[in-house]
Design a protein around this motif. Sequence first.
Motif, short mmCIF file in Angstrom:
data_model
loop_
_atom_site.label_atom_id
_atom_site.label_comp_id
_atom_site.label_asym_id
_atom_site.label_seq_id
_atom_site.Cartn_x
_atom_site.Cartn_y
_atom_site.Cartn_z
N LEU A 1 0.85 -1.18 0.00
CA LEU A 1 0.00 0.00 0.00
C LEU A 1 0.89 1.23 0.00
N VAL A 2 0.71 2.08 -1.00
CA VAL A 2 1.60 3.23 -1.14
C VAL A 2 0.85 4.51 -0.76
N SER A 3 1.40 5.28 0.17
CA SER A 3 0.74 6.52 0.57
C SER A 3 1.43 7.75 0.01
N GLU A 4 2.69 7.60 -0.40
CA GLU A 4 3.41 8.73 -0.98
C GLU A 4 4.40 8.21 -2.00
N GLY A 5 4.54 8.88 -3.13
CA GLY A 5 5.57 8.53 -4.10
C GLY A 5 5.29 7.22 -4.82
N THR A 6 6.33 6.49 -5.08
CA THR A 6 6.24 5.29 -5.88
C THR A 6 7.14 4.21 -5.29
N VAL A 7 6.68 2.97 -5.38
CA VAL A 7 7.60 1.88 -5.08
C VAL A 7 7.63 0.95 -6.27
N LYS A 8 8.68 0.18 -6.33
CA LYS A 8 8.85 -0.77 -7.41
C LYS A 8 8.79 -2.15 -6.80
N VAL A 9 7.93 -2.98 -7.37
CA VAL A 9 7.76 -4.32 -6.85
C VAL A 9 8.18 -5.32 -7.91
N ILE B 1 4.12 0.90 -8.22
CA ILE B 1 2.89 1.15 -7.48
C ILE B 1 2.97 2.60 -6.98
N LYS B 2 1.92 3.35 -7.31
CA LYS B 2 1.95 4.78 -7.01
C LYS B 2 1.14 5.09 -5.76
N ALA B 3 1.32 6.32 -5.30
CA ALA B 3 0.57 6.78 -4.14
C ALA B 3 -0.92 6.57 -4.37
N GLY B 4 -1.60 6.09 -3.35
CA GLY B 4 -3.03 5.86 -3.46
C GLY B 4 -3.38 4.55 -4.14
N GLN B 5 -2.40 3.70 -4.29
CA GLN B 5 -2.68 2.40 -4.89
C GLN B 5 -2.30 1.26 -3.95
N ARG B 6 -3.04 0.19 -4.12
CA ARG B 6 -2.73 -1.01 -3.37
C ARG B 6 -2.48 -2.13 -4.38
N ALA B 7 -1.41 -2.89 -4.15
CA ALA B 7 -1.11 -4.00 -5.04
C ALA B 7 -1.08 -5.29 -4.25
N ARG B 8 -1.66 -6.31 -4.83
CA ARG B 8 -1.53 -7.64 -4.25
C ARG B 8 -0.55 -8.41 -5.13
N VAL B 9 0.52 -8.87 -4.51
CA VAL B 9 1.62 -9.48 -5.27
C VAL B 9 1.80 -10.93 -4.84
N SER B 10 1.78 -11.83 -5.81
CA SER B 10 2.10 -13.20 -5.48
C SER B 10 3.14 -13.73 -6.45
N VAL B 11 3.94 -14.63 -5.96
CA VAL B 11 4.97 -15.22 -6.80
C VAL B 11 4.36 -16.38 -7.56
N VAL B 12 4.48 -16.33 -8.89
CA VAL B 12 3.99 -17.42 -9.72
C VAL B 12 5.18 -17.95 -10.50
N SER B 13 5.02 -19.07 -11.18
CA SER B 13 6.16 -19.61 -11.91
C SER B 13 6.59 -18.61 -12.97
N GLY B 14 7.86 -18.31 -12.97
CA GLY B 14 8.40 -17.42 -13.98
C GLY B 14 8.23 -15.94 -13.69
N THR C 1 -8.99 4.70 -1.62
CA THR C 1 -9.32 6.04 -1.13
C THR C 1 -8.33 6.42 -0.03
N PRO C 2 -8.18 7.73 0.20
CA PRO C 2 -7.27 8.18 1.27
C PRO C 2 -7.62 7.54 2.62
N ASP C 3 -8.91 7.35 2.86
CA ASP C 3 -9.32 6.71 4.11
C ASP C 3 -8.75 5.31 4.24
N LYS C 4 -8.81 4.59 3.12
CA LYS C 4 -8.31 3.22 3.13
C LYS C 4 -6.79 3.21 3.32
N VAL C 5 -6.13 4.21 2.73
CA VAL C 5 -4.68 4.31 2.91
C VAL C 5 -4.36 4.51 4.39
N ASP C 6 -5.07 5.45 5.02
CA ASP C 6 -4.85 5.70 6.44
C ASP C 6 -5.10 4.44 7.27
#
Lengths: 100, 343
Positions: B212-220, B234-247, B257-262
């Motif tokens: 969950l990113v609240s500011e800026g960007t992360v790289k996953v 993943i940018k501010a205000g976004q949520r990513a679900r990441v799973s490892v799959v083959s390859g 929403t900002p509420d969800k981020v908080d």
Amino acid sequence: MERSEGMTEIDPAALPDDAESTSENLAREEELQALMSAIESLPERCRQVVTLRKIYGLSQKEVAAQLCISEHTVEAQAAIGLRKCIDFFRRHGYGRHFRA
Amino acid sequence: MNSTPEPSDEIQRAASEWIVRLDRGLTGTEQDDYSQWLARDPRHREAISYMRWGWEELDRLAGLEASQLSEPDPDLFAPKRAGRARGKIVWLAPLAIALAAAAAVAVGLYIKHAPSAARQSVLAVKTAEPDTTAYERRLLDDGSVAELNRGTAISVEFTPAERHVKLVHGEANFTVAKNPARPFVVEASGVSVQAVGTVFNVRAENGPIEVLVSEGTVKVGSSSGGTAAESYYIKAGQRARVSVVSGGIHVEIANVTPDKVDEGLAWRTRTLDFDDAPLSEIVASFNAHNTTKLVIGDPALKTIRLSVTFRSDNVEGFLRLMDSDFDMRAERRGDHEIVLLKK
């Protein structure tokens, strides 16, 4: 550069000495200079978009607001800017070997 | 031979567009289109990898001179700009980056990492002393601070090029000293999360890791991937679900929403905040944080709704509150179980 699996915490005293860091600094300066030249070589709109996105870290939306253009244009210009920078890197031998 | 080989210019164009879109975050449809595009031709992945390198390479200039100007200047690199000597900027560049590093701009990075179900049994043996490590605040060599919840294990592998922290298990909060030239990467469950001047939250329960990113960007990306491994921004205000799959990795990105981020970042302070929530939900959240588990002993209690705020690690405080304000009593059952009953 591969990250060694066995690498553990680094003792600050074991970090490169001043002489080494100076030559590292010089190499980095050249690289940064090349990156700046790449941005300078872009057409105006492209250059502005890339500068705001990458130097100032603004989002597409923020860039659009500052330059009074649509987000769609920001996105398109950023992609063009990226391609042109890559071309610039190729022409000037700025390669992936510089960094891990 | 393929019937009509796609021209390489076209591939470069598409790859550059995907990189820019990935940076701002993909919509669900785009996510599918992107996966299909990648799979269509091995040259696509190669082009993405090259374009991504170029895009990230430009980040090395991040913060350059910016701190010296109050407003972002789109014409910082205008070629014929009067009054800016080029030689000057060369000397300013390393300085600006060094200053950014020294300022140690507080960047919160929160990671919760519970072992996956498959590994849990093994790890449970190794971490059989639940309360041995209390909360710990550790100063890292670069000035970053790692706050570890009890029972958390991290390994720190700092090199001149990268600050790498492996979250072996448990839960940690990082205040990262900002240094774009030396990325701060946290690895958990085969997923790597890179901070470059951002605030974000990573959580790994059973199943996908949540970022969950609240500011800026992360790289996953996949932490085991080579140079061609795909990664997602993943940018501010976004949520990513990441799973490892083959390859590689599978990533689902959603805007929040900002509420969800908080709400997501409330974990960071380890304060649980509930507004008119059923006790069953409160207990589930509580149990997710603690080795001591609460059990609702009386079915009638499950549906009562409470508005409470408490620290997730404060078992005794929570029980006192239940006792004094909500007419419940607590009964200990074994070392790690507490049953809530009606008075």
